[in-house]
Design a protein around this motif. Structure first.
Motif, PDB file in Angstrom:
ATOM      1  N   ILE A   1      85.580  44.991  64.091  1.00 39.42           N
ATOM      2  CA  ILE A   1      85.479  46.301  63.443  1.00 39.42           C
ATOM      3  C   ILE A   1      86.726  46.563  62.606  1.00 39.42           C
ATOM      4  N   ALA A   2      87.898  46.310  63.173  1.00 36.69           N
ATOM      5  CA  ALA A   2      89.150  46.515  62.448  1.00 36.69           C
ATOM      6  C   ALA A   2      89.240  45.589  61.238  1.00 36.69           C
ATOM      7  N   LEU A   3      88.792  44.342  61.394  1.00 34.68           N
ATOM      8  CA  LEU A   3      88.851  43.378  60.299  1.00 34.68           C
ATOM      9  C   LEU A   3      88.003  43.829  59.122  1.00 34.68           C
ATOM     10  N   MET A   4      86.787  44.283  59.390  1.00 39.22           N
ATOM     11  CA  MET A   4      85.908  44.696  58.294  1.00 39.22           C
ATOM     12  C   MET A   4      86.385  45.997  57.662  1.00 39.22           C
ATOM     13  N   ARG A   5      86.974  46.889  58.464  1.00 40.91           N
ATOM     14  CA  ARG A   5      87.562  48.109  57.883  1.00 40.91           C
ATOM     15  C   ARG A   5      88.714  47.752  56.957  1.00 40.91           C
ATOM     16  N   GLU A   6      89.492  46.755  57.337  1.00 39.31           N
ATOM     17  CA  GLU A   6      90.629  46.332  56.519  1.00 39.31           C
ATOM     18  C   GLU A   6      90.173  45.860  55.138  1.00 39.31           C
ATOM     19  N   HIS A   7      89.001  45.251  55.087  1.00 37.98           N
ATOM     20  CA  HIS A   7      88.511  44.692  53.819  1.00 37.98           C
ATOM     21  C   HIS A   7      87.511  45.601  53.102  1.00 37.98           C
ATOM     22  N   ALA A   8      87.169  46.729  53.725  1.00 37.63           N
ATOM     23  CA  ALA A   8      86.201  47.635  53.080  1.00 37.63           C
ATOM     24  C   ALA A   8      86.846  48.342  51.896  1.00 37.63           C
ATOM     25  N   GLN A   9      86.078  48.468  50.834  1.00 34.60           N
ATOM     26  CA  GLN A   9      86.588  49.119  49.614  1.00 34.60           C
ATOM     27  C   GLN A   9      85.998  50.519  49.477  1.00 34.60           C
TER      28      GLN A   9
ATOM     29  N   MET B   1      83.478  55.819  53.645  1.00 33.99           N
ATOM     30  CA  MET B   1      84.036  55.167  54.827  1.00 33.99           C
ATOM     31  C   MET B   1      83.022  54.191  55.412  1.00 33.99           C
ATOM     32  N   LEU B   2      83.484  53.003  55.769  1.00 32.52           N
ATOM     33  CA  LEU B   2      82.617  52.003  56.374  1.00 32.52           C
ATOM     34  C   LEU B   2      82.169  52.472  57.752  1.00 32.52           C
ATOM     35  N   ARG B   3      80.858  52.554  57.971  1.00 33.77           N
ATOM     36  CA  ARG B   3      80.315  52.883  59.289  1.00 33.77           C
ATOM     37  C   ARG B   3      79.926  51.570  59.967  1.00 33.77           C
ATOM     38  N   ILE B   4      80.657  51.244  61.010  1.00 33.13           N
ATOM     39  CA  ILE B   4      80.417  49.971  61.672  1.00 33.13           C
ATOM     40  C   ILE B   4      80.586  50.138  63.174  1.00 33.13           C
ATOM     41  N   GLY B   5      79.750  49.467  63.925  1.00 34.88           N
ATOM     42  CA  GLY B   5      79.802  49.501  65.381  1.00 34.88           C
ATOM     43  C   GLY B   5      79.083  48.292  65.932  1.00 34.88           C
ATOM     44  N   ASN B   6      78.765  48.334  67.216  1.00 33.50           N
ATOM     45  CA  ASN B   6      78.121  47.188  67.847  1.00 33.50           C
ATOM     46  C   ASN B   6      77.130  47.681  68.887  1.00 33.50           C
ATOM     47  N   HIS B   7      76.431  46.771  69.525  1.00 30.41           N
ATOM     48  CA  HIS B   7      75.538  47.118  70.629  1.00 30.41           C
ATOM     49  C   HIS B   7      76.369  47.525  71.839  1.00 30.41           C
ATOM     50  N   LEU B   8      75.997  48.637  72.451  1.00 32.31           N
ATOM     51  CA  LEU B   8      76.704  49.128  73.622  1.00 32.31           C
ATOM     52  C   LEU B   8      75.760  49.197  74.813  1.00 32.31           C
ATOM     53  N   PRO B   9      76.287  48.999  76.021  1.00 33.22           N
ATOM     54  CA  PRO B   9      75.438  49.109  77.212  1.00 33.22           C
ATOM     55  C   PRO B   9      75.005  50.553  77.425  1.00 33.22           C
ATOM     56  N   SER B  10      73.713  50.774  77.548  1.00 24.55           N
ATOM     57  CA  SER B  10      73.181  52.138  77.650  1.00 24.55           C
ATOM     58  C   SER B  10      73.035  52.602  79.087  1.00 24.55           C
ATOM     59  N   SER B  11      73.390  51.769  80.058  1.00 24.18           N
ATOM     60  CA  SER B  11      73.124  52.073  81.457  1.00 24.18           C
ATOM     61  C   SER B  11      73.889  53.298  81.957  1.00 24.18           C
TER      62      SER B  11
ATOM     63  N   ILE C   1      82.215  39.988  53.791  1.00 18.71           N
ATOM     64  CA  ILE C   1      82.975  41.065  53.154  1.00 18.71           C
ATOM     65  C   ILE C   1      82.246  41.555  51.908  1.00 18.71           C
ATOM     66  N   ARG C   2      81.657  40.632  51.158  1.00 14.69           N
ATOM     67  CA  ARG C   2      80.881  41.053  49.986  1.00 14.69           C
ATOM     68  C   ARG C   2      79.677  41.890  50.403  1.00 14.69           C
ATOM     69  N   VAL C   3      79.104  41.569  51.548  1.00 14.25           N
ATOM     70  CA  VAL C   3      77.962  42.353  52.046  1.00 14.25           C
ATOM     71  C   VAL C   3      78.385  43.794  52.314  1.00 14.25           C
ATOM     72  N   VAL C   4      79.473  44.009  53.067  1.00  9.35           N
ATOM     73  CA  VAL C   4      79.855  45.381  53.426  1.00  9.35           C
ATOM     74  C   VAL C   4      80.352  46.171  52.222  1.00  9.35           C
ATOM     75  N   ASN C   5      80.775  45.495  51.168  1.00  7.29           N
ATOM     76  CA  ASN C   5      81.272  46.187  49.988  1.00  7.29           C
ATOM     77  C   ASN C   5      80.256  46.287  48.864  1.00  7.29           C
ATOM     78  N   HIS C   6      79.090  45.707  49.046  1.00  6.33           N
ATOM     79  CA  HIS C   6      78.100  45.744  47.968  1.00  6.33           C
ATOM     80  C   HIS C   6      77.650  47.184  47.730  1.00  6.33           C
ATOM     81  N   PRO C   7      77.557  47.616  46.485  1.00  3.62           N
ATOM     82  CA  PRO C   7      77.187  49.007  46.191  1.00  3.62           C
ATOM     83  C   PRO C   7      75.853  49.443  46.806  1.00  3.62           C
ATOM     84  N   ALA C   8      74.923  48.505  46.959  1.00  2.00           N
ATOM     85  CA  ALA C   8      73.617  48.853  47.522  1.00  2.00           C
ATOM     86  C   ALA C   8      73.644  48.960  49.041  1.00  2.00           C
ATOM     87  N   LEU C   9      74.732  48.492  49.671  1.00  2.00           N
ATOM     88  CA  LEU C   9      74.783  48.414  51.129  1.00  2.00           C
ATOM     89  C   LEU C   9      75.910  49.215  51.758  1.00  2.00           C
TER      90      LEU C   9
END
Length: 276
Positions: free
Chosen positions: A268-276, A1-11, A240-248
């Protein structure tokens, strides 16, 4: 499963960040350990930490990628700035132990006229004064774009730092797609070749996280201007090739694109859609 997120406010604390991540569809996230433009950190709330750890287990949140403040420069020509950075680094290592087995990412720094070699020695010295055999945090050097006197613009510079760190098993690398593109590594036309080069110089076993960003600049511009996914010079197909590369593909991916929540959720939804 693709693990993806972003920077979140820690306050608002760890539990709030975890709930924010789930709302965006994320299973990982990044946060600044303190004000990114300052040096003061909020006191640790142990009850909040425990609540977050339980919530994270329930929602499959893993591989947090904490980020040091931008003001932390371990290789400034000014001794007081180096000491200020060292103090933040040492304090952050203590704070990171409340969420064990996670990642702490930082920009290696800018040598501000001393020269690359002097800066590399100072960065490694700071790490050697900080890392302990007992710590559960892996410290990540971030690949940089090479603007100004930044250190980390090449895989070789990062390797030189790693070679000087005594507890090198506590170290890794975070690859930023915008930064390496701006540094001159053509991940659009030759992703396999760039990763082979990384493996030969540093070792893919050192690569622990990816900052997934498009770039406003052509390859080799040395400017570090992030862009939304698919709207820059790297382009969606290459990312998309980056998130699907076997080494990454099994690494945590962190978005640092110029977005608000709605945009991050869409990416996040877009990259999940294309993750293999």
């Amino acid at each position: 499963m693709l693990r993806i997120g972003n920077h979140l406010p820690s306050s608002k604390g760890y539990l709030a960040m975890g709930k924010h991540a789930v709302k965006l569809g994320a299973t990982t996230f990044a946060f600044f350990t303190r004000n990114p433009r300052g040096g003061t950190a909020k006191p640790i709330d142990e009850a909040d930490i425990q609540a977050f750890l339980a919530y994270a287990r329930e929602h499959d949140i893993d591989h947090l990628v904490a980020h040091a403040p931008y003001t932390m420069n371990l290789c400034s020509a000014k001794p007081d700035i180096r000491e200020f950075g060292l103090g933040m680094l040492q304090d952050d290592m203590k704070r990171m132990e409340y969420t064990p087995n996670q990642y702490y990412n930082f920009h290696p720094g800018s040598h501000t006229g001393q020269g690359v070699e002097a800066g590399i020695v100072q960065i490694a010295d700071a790490l050697n004064q900080t890392l302990t055999p007992e710590q559960h945090t892996t410290v990540l050097l971030e690949t940089m774009a090479g603007k100004g006197s930044e250190i980390g613009r090449s895989f070789e510079e990062l390797r030189e730092i790693l070679d000087r760190v005594t507890l090198s098993e506590k170290m890794g690398v975070c690859l930023d797609t915008c930064h390496i593109w701006d540094a001159g590594y053509d991940i659009v036309s030759d992703l396999d070749g760039i990763l082979t080069q990384f493996d030969q110089v540093i070792g893919l076993n050192r690569l622990r996280a990816v900052h997934l960003n498009d770039s406003m600049n052509p390859c080799g511009a040395h400017k570090d201007r992030h862009q939304r996914l698919g709207q820059g010079c790297i382009g969606l197909e290459a990312l998309i090739r980056v998130v699907n590369h076997p080494a990454l593909k099994n690494l945590p991916f962190i978005l640092e694109t110029p977005n608000e929540d709605e945009g991050y959720a869409a990416e996040i939804a877009l990259m999940r859609e294309h993750a293999q």
